[in-house]
Design an enzyme around this catalytic site. Sequence first.
Site, short mmCIF file in Angstrom:
data_model
loop_
_atom_site.label_atom_id
_atom_site.label_comp_id
_atom_site.label_asym_id
_atom_site.label_seq_id
_atom_site.Cartn_x
_atom_site.Cartn_y
_atom_site.Cartn_z
N GLY A 128 -0.84 17.12 -27.10
CA GLY A 128 0.07 16.16 -27.76
C GLY A 128 1.41 16.80 -28.07
CD GLU A 176 -4.43 7.06 -32.13
OE1 GLU A 176 -4.96 7.79 -32.99
OE2 GLU A 176 -3.92 5.96 -32.42
CB CYS A 212 -10.99 11.49 -31.74
SG CYS A 212 -11.11 9.72 -31.69
P1 NAD Z 1 -6.68 17.33 -23.29
O1 NAD Z 1 -5.55 17.29 -24.23
O2 NAD Z 1 -7.02 18.62 -22.67
O3 NAD Z 1 -6.45 16.32 -22.07
C1 NAD Z 1 -6.20 14.95 -22.27
C2 NAD Z 1 -5.37 14.43 -21.11
O4 NAD Z 1 -4.10 15.07 -21.10
C3 NAD Z 1 -5.97 14.67 -19.73
O5 NAD Z 1 -5.76 13.51 -18.94
C4 NAD Z 1 -5.17 15.85 -19.21
O6 NAD Z 1 -5.12 15.91 -17.79
C5 NAD Z 1 -3.81 15.56 -19.78
N1 NAD Z 1 -2.93 16.72 -19.92
C6 NAD Z 1 -3.26 18.03 -20.00
N2 NAD Z 1 -2.16 18.78 -20.14
C7 NAD Z 1 -1.10 17.94 -20.18
C8 NAD Z 1 0.31 18.12 -20.35
N3 NAD Z 1 0.86 19.32 -20.52
N4 NAD Z 1 1.09 17.01 -20.38
C9 NAD Z 1 0.56 15.79 -20.25
N5 NAD Z 1 -0.77 15.56 -20.07
C10 NAD Z 1 -1.59 16.63 -20.04
O7 NAD Z 1 -7.90 16.72 -24.11
P2 NAD Z 1 -9.39 16.50 -23.61
O8 NAD Z 1 -10.01 17.87 -23.53
O9 NAD Z 1 -9.45 15.62 -22.44
O10 NAD Z 1 -10.01 15.68 -24.84
C11 NAD Z 1 -10.56 16.30 -25.97
C12 NAD Z 1 -9.60 16.26 -27.16
O11 NAD Z 1 -9.10 14.95 -27.35
C13 NAD Z 1 -10.24 16.61 -28.48
O12 NAD Z 1 -9.39 17.51 -29.18
C14 NAD Z 1 -10.32 15.31 -29.25
O13 NAD Z 1 -10.32 15.40 -30.63
C15 NAD Z 1 -9.15 14.57 -28.72
N6 NAD Z 1 -9.36 13.12 -28.81
C16 NAD Z 1 -8.67 12.42 -29.77
C17 NAD Z 1 -8.87 11.04 -29.90
C18 NAD Z 1 -8.12 10.23 -30.94
O14 NAD Z 1 -8.13 9.02 -30.87
N7 NAD Z 1 -7.45 10.84 -31.86
C19 NAD Z 1 -9.76 10.40 -29.06
C20 NAD Z 1 -10.44 11.14 -28.09
C21 NAD Z 1 -10.21 12.50 -27.98
#
Ligand code: NAD
Length: 470
Positions: free
Chosen positions: A224, A241, A275
């Site tokens: 994020g 999120e 999450c």
């Molecule tokens: P992640 O951040 O590794 O990846 C999420 C997405 O972002 C993937 O599609 C990935 O390819 C993409 N991504 C990776 N690097 C990027 C970059 N530099 N720029 C743009 N996009 C990029 O997360 P994850 O491992 O897929 O999911 C797990 C995490 O997500 C946990 O920390 C969890 O708490 C969080 N999560 C939060 C919510 C919420 O609503 N707050 C919901 C579900 C998951």
Amino acid sequence: MYPMTINGQSVVTDAGHDVPDPATGEVVGQAPLCTAQHLHDAVAAAQIAQKIWAARPDEERRDACRKMSAIISDNAEELAELLTKEQGKPLKTMGAEFEVGGAAAWAGYAADLEMPVKILQDDDTARIEQHRVPVGVVGSITPWNWPLLIAVWHIVPAIRAGNAVVIKPSPNTPLSTLRMVELLNTVLPAGVLNCVTGDGHIGALMSEHKDINKIVFTGSTATGKNIMQSAAGSLKRLTLELGGNDAGIILPDVDPKAIAEGVFWGAFLNMGQTCAALKRLYVHNSIYDEMCAALVDLAANMPMGHGLDPATVVGPLQNPMQLNIVADLVDDARAKGARILCGGARAGGTGNFYPITFVADIEAGTKLVDEEQFGTALPIIRYDDVEDAIAQANSLDVGLAASVWSSDADAARAVAERLEAGTVYINQHGQIAPHVPFGGIKGSGIGVEFGQEGLEANTDIKIYNIAKAG
Ligand code: NAD
């Protein structure tokens, strides 16, 4: 290979990657690896389609939400099975069927949302109207835990508000989103909803793309922050999120056996890969042992296995990286002297299985308490003074949800008012609904999804300020 959808057309790439079943390692299918050119094509198509879409009567966009909901329901069986195969979650028991049902419900709900014009002033000098207008092209980046539900949370309000969307699912779980977008395209004009697949590199290109006006992102706090940085150059609107480390405080007046099931599922919905799952449990000393025993009893009766087996209640973790995170956090807790009440080691055999694990006699400063485990392990922290529990609950730089459990409504409310989180639950944890705004504070995100506020997050305010003849 499951095709991407760009401008209503199915697109495959020369290069693709295998998507393994987390329970067996067998290949479920192949996903395309999109190039920068594919992304540009998708954004260009979305830009053209959006102008036409926004000019259509509002009733048409409502109708599209109803149709999207219907097509998800009509294809629920196929989508749920694919979801179980690539994500690992059980088909039954609040798993894949539950997720697909939720996706249809959220899509349908958006149909009835309104964006009324507000008259801010209407007198002898001027008439001033406040309208909500679409932002343009919305880029959606999704994680691997609830791929279809989160995709719908991103896509449908954006389209309802008159935007076009380019979605990029996680490379861990792209197939169900590719298929759902293909189905949704049968009820949408070409270009309104596009899907590209690839890794974080494509996500980063989306975040800095000059023709994407907003990014809605669900995923880790670290990603994020990267997105926010890349988006700064084009001043994109953002809904983020992010991760959480939700605390639950159990007051001394509860009956541990009566609340055990609610606590258990608050923590382990989707194998804890949620999450807003309960990730730190603070229990008063006077009922600590009884609460631990009630939770361990429940864990003993939760069959673990392949999600397609109807007897399965606990599936594998989604990917080896997540399995390693959970295993390392539990090993670290054990090494620091914490007591493993059940589980505590990877299951043998194939697949990313890690059994439900409760860890007692553990304190702040241990990684399993301080960091988000996102898996099948829960630390149970003993407290004597509720002030101390509240301070510990609020001590981290995240604030997605929190909960307080008590048979005394006033006592629960008093604690709830002091917990720092976007949602505070009383005697439950993790419940969400289409009409209730959801989002995090502190490091857990920016903005909300769902409800009127979630819809409006896909719009800009436009004022018409009309002078009246004097
Ligand atoms: P992640 O951040 O590794 O990846 C999420 C997405 O972002 C993937 O599609 C990935 O390819 C993409 N991504 C990776 N690097 C990027 C970059 N530099 N720029 C743009 N996009 C990029 O997360 P994850 O491992 O897929 O999911 C797990 C995490 O997500 C946990 O920390 C969890 O708490 C969080 N999560 C939060 C919510 C919420 O609503 N707050 C919901 C579900 C998951």
